[in-house]
Design a protein around this motif. Sequence first.
Motif, PDB file in Angstrom:
ATOM      1  N   SER A 198       2.258  -2.023  -2.673  1.00 40.92           N
ATOM      2  CA  SER A 198       1.185  -2.354  -3.610  1.00 40.92           C
ATOM      3  C   SER A 198       0.490  -1.094  -4.111  1.00 40.92           C
ATOM      4  O   SER A 198       0.424  -0.075  -3.414  1.00 40.92           O
ATOM      5  CB  SER A 198       0.161  -3.273  -2.933  1.00 40.92           C
ATOM      6  OG  SER A 198      -0.429  -2.629  -1.816  1.00 40.92           O
ATOM      7  N   THR A 232      -3.108   0.190  -6.604  1.00 40.02           N
ATOM      8  CA  THR A 232      -4.442  -0.246  -6.995  1.00 40.02           C
ATOM      9  C   THR A 232      -4.579  -0.197  -8.508  1.00 40.02           C
ATOM     10  O   THR A 232      -4.414   0.870  -9.112  1.00 40.02           O
ATOM     11  CB  THR A 232      -5.509   0.643  -6.335  1.00 40.02           C
ATOM     12  OG1 THR A 232      -5.372   0.546  -4.921  1.00 40.02           O
ATOM     13  CG2 THR A 232      -6.910   0.199  -6.732  1.00 40.02           C
ATOM     14  N   MET A 233      -4.899  -1.349  -9.120  1.00 40.43           N
ATOM     15  CA  MET A 233      -5.009  -1.423 -10.577  1.00 40.43           C
ATOM     16  C   MET A 233      -6.356  -1.956 -11.053  1.00 40.43           C
ATOM     17  O   MET A 233      -6.707  -1.770 -12.213  1.00 40.43           O
ATOM     18  CB  MET A 233      -3.896  -2.321 -11.136  1.00 40.43           C
ATOM     19  CG  MET A 233      -2.502  -1.812 -10.880  1.00 40.43           C
ATOM     20  SD  MET A 233      -1.228  -2.908 -11.569  1.00 40.43           S
ATOM     21  CE  MET A 233      -1.584  -2.787 -13.330  1.00 40.43           C
ATOM     22  N   HIS A 234      -7.113  -2.618 -10.185  1.00 45.68           N
ATOM     23  CA  HIS A 234      -8.300  -3.335 -10.644  1.00 45.68           C
ATOM     24  C   HIS A 234      -9.603  -2.760 -10.100  1.00 45.68           C
ATOM     25  O   HIS A 234     -10.649  -3.407 -10.162  1.00 45.68           O
ATOM     26  CB  HIS A 234      -8.183  -4.818 -10.276  1.00 45.68           C
ATOM     27  CG  HIS A 234      -6.950  -5.454 -10.829  1.00 45.68           C
ATOM     28  ND1 HIS A 234      -6.747  -5.623 -12.180  1.00 45.68           N
ATOM     29  CD2 HIS A 234      -5.821  -5.923 -10.227  1.00 45.68           C
ATOM     30  CE1 HIS A 234      -5.576  -6.196 -12.391  1.00 45.68           C
ATOM     31  NE2 HIS A 234      -4.993  -6.381 -11.220  1.00 45.68           N
ATOM     32  N   LYS A 235      -9.536  -1.557  -9.573  1.00 43.10           N
ATOM     33  CA  LYS A 235     -10.747  -0.837  -9.180  1.00 43.10           C
ATOM     34  C   LYS A 235     -10.429   0.655  -9.234  1.00 43.10           C
ATOM     35  O   LYS A 235      -9.264   1.054  -9.168  1.00 43.10           O
ATOM     36  CB  LYS A 235     -11.204  -1.246  -7.778  1.00 43.10           C
ATOM     37  CG  LYS A 235     -10.266  -0.828  -6.662  1.00 43.10           C
ATOM     38  CD  LYS A 235     -10.836  -1.205  -5.299  1.00 43.10           C
ATOM     39  CE  LYS A 235      -9.918  -0.716  -4.173  1.00 43.10           C
ATOM     40  NZ  LYS A 235     -10.455  -1.069  -2.842  1.00 43.10           N
ATOM     41  N   ASP A 261      -0.421   4.457  -3.433  1.00 40.79           N
ATOM     42  CA  ASP A 261      -1.426   5.143  -4.241  1.00 40.79           C
ATOM     43  C   ASP A 261      -1.549   6.606  -3.841  1.00 40.79           C
ATOM     44  O   ASP A 261      -1.679   7.490  -4.694  1.00 40.79           O
ATOM     45  CB  ASP A 261      -2.808   4.494  -4.042  1.00 40.79           C
ATOM     46  CG  ASP A 261      -2.970   3.164  -4.748  1.00 40.79           C
ATOM     47  OD1 ASP A 261      -2.345   2.966  -5.807  1.00 40.79           O
ATOM     48  OD2 ASP A 261      -3.733   2.325  -4.239  1.00 40.79           O
TER      49      ASP A 261
END
Length: 254
Positions: free
Chosen positions: A45, A47-50, A75
């Motif tokens: 995964s 991080t795209m929304h923070k 990330d």
Amino acid sequence: MLRILISNDDGIHSLGIYQLANSLSSIGKVIVVAPESERSASGHSITMHKPLRSKSVDFFGKDIEAWCINGTPSDCIKFALQSLLKEKPNLIVSGINHGSNLGTDVLYSGTVSAAVEGAINGIPSIALSLCCHDNCDFKPYAKISSILCKQLYDNGIEKGIVININFPYIPKEELKGIRITSLGVRRYRNCFVERKDPRGNSYYWLAGELEDEENSEDTDVNSINNKYISITPIKIDLTSHEMINKMREWELKI
């Protein structure tokens, strides 16, 4: 001198990454970029929304530059390669993980995913895991890791390949040796434990119970159970080329 980027999924302050970084500093220039807290089982995964935030960390000693990121292991590698490092590393090493990453567990593993991110970027990458969860002594395995990482790098890790290494947690003198292995099969009986919050609403904890599977001698699972270090080359190309040829004969239509 080798430039080595290190990450993990247990977090920047884990004992495994501390011992690994100090051991690998004997064979190259080390920089650590790891999650600020544990991100186990985060898979690949990102991080795209923070927003992502980075912070310099003084944990490994004056000769090892270290940063923590409020994101996932993937990330950390992406950020290090694209925004933090002035020079591309020669080698990426992820670990040493608390607990094994064997068989199908590699699909969930943040440790392995950090190495996969390195391989996606064309950099030789190695994931390291110790089959131990509590009161683990990482130091002897960190020394073995530095020896193996140097040998693997010198022999040449092909592009698109991640080297996944698991260590049985036994005294060094009890190790039977090294096996080059395939991925075994591990299945879990997923048990969702239901609980109630103060308002009477249900919530659930996932507690997976490992089910024994038959694994052939050449698998990582079998090798660890028989006191061997397991080294498994993993392809990041998940395509089944054999199945492509079969499916082309099906004459699918719409």
